[in-house]
Enzyme design. Sequence first.
Site, PDB file in Angstrom:
ATOM      1  N   CYS A 161      15.461  38.422 -17.013  1.00 34.97           N
ATOM      2  CA  CYS A 161      14.066  37.973 -17.034  1.00 34.97           C
ATOM      3  C   CYS A 161      13.487  38.350 -18.399  1.00 34.97           C
ATOM      4  O   CYS A 161      13.396  39.549 -18.714  1.00 34.97           O
ATOM      5  CB  CYS A 161      13.270  38.642 -15.918  1.00 34.97           C
ATOM      6  SG  CYS A 161      11.534  38.133 -15.879  1.00 34.97           S
ATOM      7  N   ASN A 204      20.827  33.231 -17.342  1.00 32.91           N
ATOM      8  CA  ASN A 204      20.442  32.497 -16.130  1.00 32.91           C
ATOM      9  C   ASN A 204      20.367  31.021 -16.498  1.00 32.91           C
ATOM     10  O   ASN A 204      20.114  30.659 -17.639  1.00 32.91           O
ATOM     11  CB  ASN A 204      19.108  33.030 -15.574  1.00 32.91           C
ATOM     12  CG  ASN A 204      17.987  32.969 -16.606  1.00 32.91           C
ATOM     13  OD1 ASN A 204      18.208  32.659 -17.764  1.00 32.91           O
ATOM     14  ND2 ASN A 204      16.776  33.246 -16.168  1.00 32.91           N
ATOM     15  N   HIS A 210      19.365  27.125 -17.071  1.00 31.55           N
ATOM     16  CA  HIS A 210      18.148  26.358 -17.375  1.00 31.55           C
ATOM     17  C   HIS A 210      18.510  24.899 -17.627  1.00 31.55           C
ATOM     18  O   HIS A 210      19.518  24.612 -18.291  1.00 31.55           O
ATOM     19  CB  HIS A 210      17.458  26.911 -18.619  1.00 31.55           C
ATOM     20  CG  HIS A 210      16.932  28.295 -18.442  1.00 31.55           C
ATOM     21  ND1 HIS A 210      15.646  28.566 -18.011  1.00 31.55           N
ATOM     22  CD2 HIS A 210      17.536  29.499 -18.587  1.00 31.55           C
ATOM     23  CE1 HIS A 210      15.483  29.869 -17.918  1.00 31.55           C
ATOM     24  NE2 HIS A 210      16.606  30.464 -18.262  1.00 31.55           N
ATOM     25  N   GLU A 217      10.325  27.616 -12.088  1.00 28.85           N
ATOM     26  CA  GLU A 217      11.354  28.651 -12.043  1.00 28.85           C
ATOM     27  C   GLU A 217      12.137  28.629 -10.736  1.00 28.85           C
ATOM     28  O   GLU A 217      11.566  28.465  -9.651  1.00 28.85           O
ATOM     29  CB  GLU A 217      10.734  30.053 -12.197  1.00 28.85           C
ATOM     30  CG  GLU A 217      10.349  30.388 -13.608  1.00 28.85           C
ATOM     31  CD  GLU A 217      10.252  31.877 -13.839  1.00 28.85           C
ATOM     32  OE1 GLU A 217      10.997  32.639 -13.184  1.00 28.85           O
ATOM     33  OE2 GLU A 217       9.413  32.287 -14.668  1.00 28.85           O
ATOM     34  N   CYS A 222       7.871  31.605 -18.845  1.00 31.49           N
ATOM     35  CA  CYS A 222       9.252  32.017 -18.544  1.00 31.49           C
ATOM     36  C   CYS A 222       9.905  32.346 -19.879  1.00 31.49           C
ATOM     37  O   CYS A 222      10.044  31.447 -20.734  1.00 31.49           O
ATOM     38  CB  CYS A 222       9.989  30.882 -17.842  1.00 31.49           C
ATOM     39  SG  CYS A 222      11.712  31.261 -17.443  1.00 31.49           S
ATOM     40  N   THR A 263      13.094  33.537 -20.617  1.00 28.77           N
ATOM     41  CA  THR A 263      14.420  32.940 -20.799  1.00 28.77           C
ATOM     42  C   THR A 263      14.296  31.422 -20.927  1.00 28.77           C
ATOM     43  O   THR A 263      15.053  30.788 -21.662  1.00 28.77           O
ATOM     44  CB  THR A 263      15.342  33.287 -19.611  1.00 28.77           C
ATOM     45  OG1 THR A 263      14.665  32.950 -18.379  1.00 28.77           O
ATOM     46  CG2 THR A 263      15.727  34.754 -19.607  1.00 28.77           C
ATOM     47  N   GLY A 264      13.292  30.861 -20.220  1.00 28.78           N
ATOM     48  CA  GLY A 264      13.084  29.417 -20.288  1.00 28.78           C
ATOM     49  C   GLY A 264      12.611  28.967 -21.655  1.00 28.78           C
ATOM     50  O   GLY A 264      13.039  27.919 -22.158  1.00 28.78           O
TER      51      GLY A 264
END
Length: 279
Positions: A71, A160, A162, A211, A220, A222-223
Amino acid sequence: MKFTKMHGISNDYIYINCMEVTPERLSELSIEMSDRHTGVGGDGIILICPSEVADFKMRIFNADGSEAKMCGNGSRCVGKYVYDYGLTDKNVVTLETLAGIKTLHLHVNKGKVDSVTVDMGEPVTSVREIPVIYNNEMMVNAPVDTSCGVVEMTAVSMGNPHGVVFVDSLDNVDVHGLGRELEIHPMWPDRANIEFAQINSPSEITMRVWERGSGETMACGTGACATAVAAALTGRTGDRVTVHLLGGDLEIYRNPDDSHIYMTGGATTVFEGVYERQS
Ligand SMILES: N[C@H](CCC[C@H](N)C(=O)O)C(=O)O
């Protein structure tokens, strides 16, 4: 159970100090505490734990109880937490996550951390590692059939998964409908976070994010990194971009020397509290 409510540009989590004890049934706890009516309210919970391989360990659970590997906004708040609460006096802190060890550079102002630069490591674009089911080594501008017509998807992992969709304008994107549809699309073995991004210039992106496990959030981390990587990969931007999200801005930089992605943004403590577990 004591907790601290914090947010990283409005991506808000409930932080629990687990240096001594870790609660049981963490998925259920996240669902319960994240409820914005009957719980504390948040996009999930984040645990600060001891680590044998880094200064601290972070675990993050989404509002639906699913555990995520990383995160971005949460890692900045963990950096603020450990410094402001005196768990460390270092300005550079290592953080063990399920997506590997991340290095946090804490920016201190008047004795407290107000922003953090996170070395997010190298992005992953190999479909096998993301993972995403696709008949090529990378998924770049790939046409995907949806109920709103064909969209072009670029898949990137920051630890993670995306799926990034570039649009001419965010004004008429059904973020909730299309986001949810793409989050659970069968191409993702583990679901995915979905980003909708509008390129403002070679150094500016505006985006919204649906998310995995939490729905649309205000931001976000990481986004934003995944979107910056996808934008550079597809020739839309350079190595340094400002990403505008509903909750605020993040500065994303790709270091050409090590291909690591560096994310800089705010971290805010809102309040402390004591929670009575419901189940
Ligand atoms: N929903 C994400 C985890 C939270 C990531 C986000 N809040 C961030 O700041 O990176 C997932 O299931 O992979």
